[in-house]
Design a protein around this motif. Structure first.
Motif, PDB file in Angstrom:
ATOM      1  N   TYR B  35      57.208  10.460  33.677  1.00 24.88           N
ATOM      2  CA  TYR B  35      55.816  10.724  33.987  1.00 24.88           C
ATOM      3  C   TYR B  35      55.739  11.857  35.002  1.00 24.88           C
ATOM      4  N   GLN B  37      53.192  13.172  37.968  1.00 21.98           N
ATOM      5  CA  GLN B  37      52.024  12.813  38.756  1.00 21.98           C
ATOM      6  C   GLN B  37      51.335  14.098  39.152  1.00 21.98           C
ATOM      7  N   LYS B  40      45.822  15.115  41.143  1.00 22.58           N
ATOM      8  CA  LYS B  40      44.835  14.066  41.369  1.00 22.58           C
ATOM      9  C   LYS B  40      45.489  12.709  41.527  1.00 22.58           C
ATOM     10  N   LYS B  41      46.782  12.682  41.516  1.00 20.94           N
ATOM     11  CA  LYS B  41      47.567  11.480  41.804  1.00 20.94           C
ATOM     12  C   LYS B  41      47.665  10.480  40.667  1.00 20.94           C
ATOM     13  N   PHE B  42      47.216  10.822  39.463  1.00 25.16           N
ATOM     14  CA  PHE B  42      47.476   9.848  38.417  1.00 25.16           C
ATOM     15  C   PHE B  42      48.621  10.323  37.537  1.00 25.16           C
ATOM     16  N   LEU B  43      49.217   9.357  36.851  1.00 21.79           N
ATOM     17  CA  LEU B  43      50.421   9.637  36.089  1.00 21.79           C
ATOM     18  C   LEU B  43      50.079  10.070  34.668  1.00 21.79           C
ATOM     19  N   ILE B  45      51.986  10.736  31.027  1.00 19.07           N
ATOM     20  CA  ILE B  45      53.253  10.524  30.365  1.00 19.07           C
ATOM     21  C   ILE B  45      53.767  11.823  29.761  1.00 19.07           C
ATOM     22  N   VAL B  88      55.274  15.461  41.553  1.00 18.30           N
ATOM     23  CA  VAL B  88      56.204  14.338  41.682  1.00 18.30           C
ATOM     24  C   VAL B  88      56.447  13.792  40.282  1.00 18.30           C
ATOM     25  N   PHE B  90      58.144  10.840  37.912  1.00 18.71           N
ATOM     26  CA  PHE B  90      58.577   9.442  37.957  1.00 18.71           C
ATOM     27  C   PHE B  90      59.259   9.065  36.664  1.00 18.71           C
TER      28      PHE B  90
END
Lengths: 113, 114
Positions: B35, B37, B40-43, B45, B88, B90
């Motif tokens: 993922y 990020q 806007k801080k959402f993940l 895929i 970032v 993940f």
């Protein structure tokens, strides 16, 4: 460390019924995200809430972050089989300079046709 | 024991370089994910992979490629890094059956492209 707890763990509803899933944090939330996961697929972002009292809707799904910013609820109106899946809340947490992204325990939803 | 581990935690590199991020899980899960990020801080895929199928999000540039030497590892290779790749990343894993969703995330890799 911050934790997110979801309730209920699993839910079975009849098609057309309304339902609510809760996500409770052990600390103040500064950003809360709702995701849905279908079997065999990755997470699908649903919506993000940042301000206390904020409410957002997408199609028949509404999410709200409470005023004290430690709980969020996800409400589905007139559920359909397509709503079935696992719902996860997520939040970013920064403790002692360590950046972390945490998830709730998940809620498995089944919708019976 | 760390369930899903990513290395490195931080990566600073210049534009145009090629880099890899490693991910290993010791949970016996058969599906792994990458993922990104966003700001806007959402993940979002990027890939999901099990021993049968690689599913690629069509919005991911082909400079990004997953490599899985075995079921416990899914590494992310990025060629010709661009400034916009800073984010970032993940890694995650899950069980591939209906009995348990056992979804576990790594702690993330902060990539900065300068």
């Amino acid at each position: 460390s911050q934790e997110l707890e979801q309730s209920p763990q699993s839910l079975i509803v009849q098609e057309g019924k309304n339902l609510t899933i809760n996500c409770t944090s052990s600390k103040t939330l500064y950003g809360l995200y709702w995701y849905k996961q279908k079997y065999g697929e990755g997470l699908i972002f649903l919506m993000m809430l940042q301000k206390g009292g904020e409410e957002k809707s997408h199609e028949k799904i509404t999410a709200k972050l409470d005023e004290k910013k430690q709980q969020s609820s996800l409400h589905i109106t007139a559920s359909q089989p397509s709503h079935a899946g696992i719902y996860l809340c997520g939040a970013h947490s920064s403790t002692s300079g360590t950046y972390k992204y945490i998830f709730g325990t998940g809620t498995r939803l089944k919708v019976l046709a | 024991d760390t369930a899903v581990s990513q290395t490195p935690k931080y990566l600073v590199t210049q534009m145009g370089n090629d880099k890899s991020i490693k991910c290993e899980q010791n949970l016996g899960h058969d599906t792994m994910y990458w993922y990104k990020q966003d700001s806007k801080k959402f993940l979002k895929i990027m890939f999901s992979y099990n021993n049968k199928e690689l599913i690629i999000n069509e919005t991911v540039p082909n400079r990004f490629s997953p490599k899985s030497p075995d079921k416990a590892h899914l590494n992310l290779h990025i060629n010709s890094l661009e400034l916009g790749d800073s984010a970032v990343y993940f890694c995650a894993s899950s069980r591939g059956d209906r009995r348990s969703f056992g979804y576990t995330f790594g702690s993330g890799t902060r990539l900065t492209v300068v």
